[in-house]
Enzyme design. Structure first.
Site, mmCIF file in Angstrom:
data_model
loop_
_atom_site.group_PDB
_atom_site.id
_atom_site.type_symbol
_atom_site.label_atom_id
_atom_site.label_comp_id
_atom_site.label_asym_id
_atom_site.label_seq_id
_atom_site.Cartn_x
_atom_site.Cartn_y
_atom_site.Cartn_z
ATOM 1 N N GLU A 181 0.815 -1.219 0.000
ATOM 2 C CA GLU A 181 0.000 0.000 0.000
ATOM 3 C C GLU A 181 0.841 1.259 0.000
ATOM 4 O O GLU A 181 1.767 1.415 0.787
ATOM 5 C CB GLU A 181 -0.930 0.011 1.220
ATOM 6 C CG GLU A 181 -1.902 1.180 1.231
ATOM 7 C CD GLU A 181 -3.008 1.049 2.255
ATOM 8 O OE1 GLU A 181 -3.901 1.907 2.283
ATOM 9 O OE2 GLU A 181 -2.985 0.071 3.039
ATOM 10 N N LYS A 193 -8.719 -1.128 1.014
ATOM 11 C CA LYS A 193 -9.774 -1.567 1.926
ATOM 12 C C LYS A 193 -10.560 -2.668 1.231
ATOM 13 O O LYS A 193 -11.125 -2.453 0.162
ATOM 14 C CB LYS A 193 -10.708 -0.411 2.307
ATOM 15 C CG LYS A 193 -10.207 0.421 3.457
ATOM 16 C CD LYS A 193 -10.178 -0.380 4.731
ATOM 17 C CE LYS A 193 -9.257 0.214 5.764
ATOM 18 N NZ LYS A 193 -8.916 -0.756 6.802
#
Length: 446
Positions: A251, A267
């Protein structure tokens, strides 16, 4: 404005060259192990910095001299004082600051938040000024040394030509969580109650596994196993004396090139399966999940708000919403938010507006951070903070330090968790927390 000295070198694997720098001061490896043209193209290797910015419980220090300015103001000052031209066609980090910002630094940016001063696991921030770096372009399979002068480049090239250092053990056993399964599921249920009561929309709750570091353990040896078990676009290894960090994060917190900013929150997660039909079913379940999409969209809205504080009006865009990305162990939903910084705003302002990343706090951010601290009852250290570089050429790239192991004070720590919403099921969230760290734990095994 200075232009660095450059020379091309033979392109070896960056982690292999790190073995030749073992023992040098403040070794930093920022590595794209899962490689692609856009996300996993470049790696960087540096050591022996000329100065160090450090934030501890005692204050802010530049080369052990206490500073009156805030850390973010010092970062902006160092960038302004050392501005250098960007060499087009070479990897983007061409010298500047590199290191980490711990998750716990976030409480300094939100002084009104009710977050305890936990006993720290490490300094809140460590950024080294590197005036010489080895930079790798994996798409071209080429590498360069980029330095402020020829002597610095000569020194690094000599180090990189040395015999590789021997590796020790990568094995650690005897892990214990700070939650039992029942306690973790109760923590998830408590978080859902906060959501249903209207306190928050979402919070990221994690558990911490720890174990004593045995004699003969070698963090770099562990990283070399981890990068194969869990290849990631934003991997990193750092040996800063009192703390070592091995990260295999997928990420990005933010990238900045000039005034152009990009954030890539994750997410929504499903495990991988070796059976293609079951794997396809898991992908379909993830991409059609109302709960996971809602979780992702909430964080996108949070980041749009964060970025709007320092971006030109109307420039905040979402070119990708809930896109699918696949990694060695998991599938993720990833969104992309872009913007253009306001005139007069720099990387210090950008970090101040966006740190810590919304995907690992929750929304609204301040209340979510308070609830995270209340439920986890522990600091996070580097985990969920940021690792990366702030270049003096106007290029910055910082990850979110998930899938990360920390070694300090004779203890190894690994954390994992997930975003909790009103639809979260405690047993499923417990299993997801284990899925997130599965490849890390495999890398510690004999």
């Amino acid at each position: 404005m200075r232009e660095p000295h450059t020379r091309e070198i033979v392109c070896f694997e960056p982690s292999a060259l790190a073995l030749r720098l073992k023992g040098q001061r403040n070794l930093t490896l920022l590595e794209s192990v899962m490689r692609s043209e856009h996300l996993g193209r470049y790696s960087f290797l540096a050591c022996n910095p000329v100065s160090t910015l450090k934030v501890t419980s005692e204050g802010t220090f530049l080369d052990d001299v206490r500073q009156d300015q805030s850390p973010l103001a010092i970062i902006s000052r160092l960038v302004a004082e050392n501005t250098q031209s960007h060499l087009v066609g070479l990897p983007p980090f061409q010298g500047g600051l590199a290191g980490y910002i711990s998750y716990d630094y976030g409480r300094r940016l939100e002084p009104h938040a009710k977050i305890p001063d936990f006993a720290p696991l490490c300094p809140d921030l460590v950024l080294h000024h590197y005036d010489c770096v080895a930079a790798f372009d994996h798409m071209q399979e080429r590498a360069w040394i980029i330095a402020t002068d020829v002597a610095k480049a000569d020194e690094l090239e000599e180090f990189l030509s040395a015999k590789p250092q021997a590796l020790g053990s990568h094995v650690i056993e005897g892990w214990q969580s700070n939650f039992t399964q029942a306690e973790y599921e109760s923590a998830i249920a408590q978080t859902v109650e906060y959501i249903l009561a209207g306190d928050i929309f979402q919070a990221n709750i994690t558990q911490m596994f720890s174990a004593p570091v045995p004699d003969g353990f070698d963090p770099l040896s562990f990283y070399r196993v981890l990068r194969l078990k869990n290849p990631a676009t934003f991997a990193a290894f750092m040996d800063y004396g009192d703390i070592q960090i091995a990260s295999s994060s997928p990420e990005r917190l933010l990238r900045c090139a000039g005034a152009t900013v990009e954030a890539r929150p994750i997410k929504g997660t499903r495990r991988r399966d070796s059976d293609p039909s079951r794997d396809a079913s898991l992908i379909a379940d993830l991409t059609s999940s109302r709960k996971d999409r809602a979780e992702n969209v909430m964080i996108v809205d949070l980041l749009r708000n964060d970025l709007s504080r320092v971006s030109k009006p109307g420039s905040v865009k979402v070119p990708v919403l809930c896109g699918l990305e696949t990694y060695a162990n998991v599938h993720h939903l990833v969104s992309v938010i872009t913007s253009e910084l306001k005139d007069g705003h720099g990387v210090g302002d950008l970090i101040g507006a966006t740190f810590p990343g919304g995907s690992i706090t929750g929304a609204p951010k301040i209340r979510a951070m308070e609830i995270v601290a209340e439920i986890e009852k522990a600091p996070r250290g580097v985990y969920c903070g940021a690792i990366g570089y702030i270049g003096f050429n106007g290029r910055t790239d910082l990850n979110i330090a998930i899938r990360t192991a920390q070694f300090s004070g004779g203890i190894a720590r690994v954390q994992g968790g997930g975003g909790i919403t009103a639809r979260s099921q405690p047993a499923a969230e417990y299993e997801e927390s284990l899925t997130k760290i599965r490849r890390i734990m495999e890398a510690f095994r004999p």
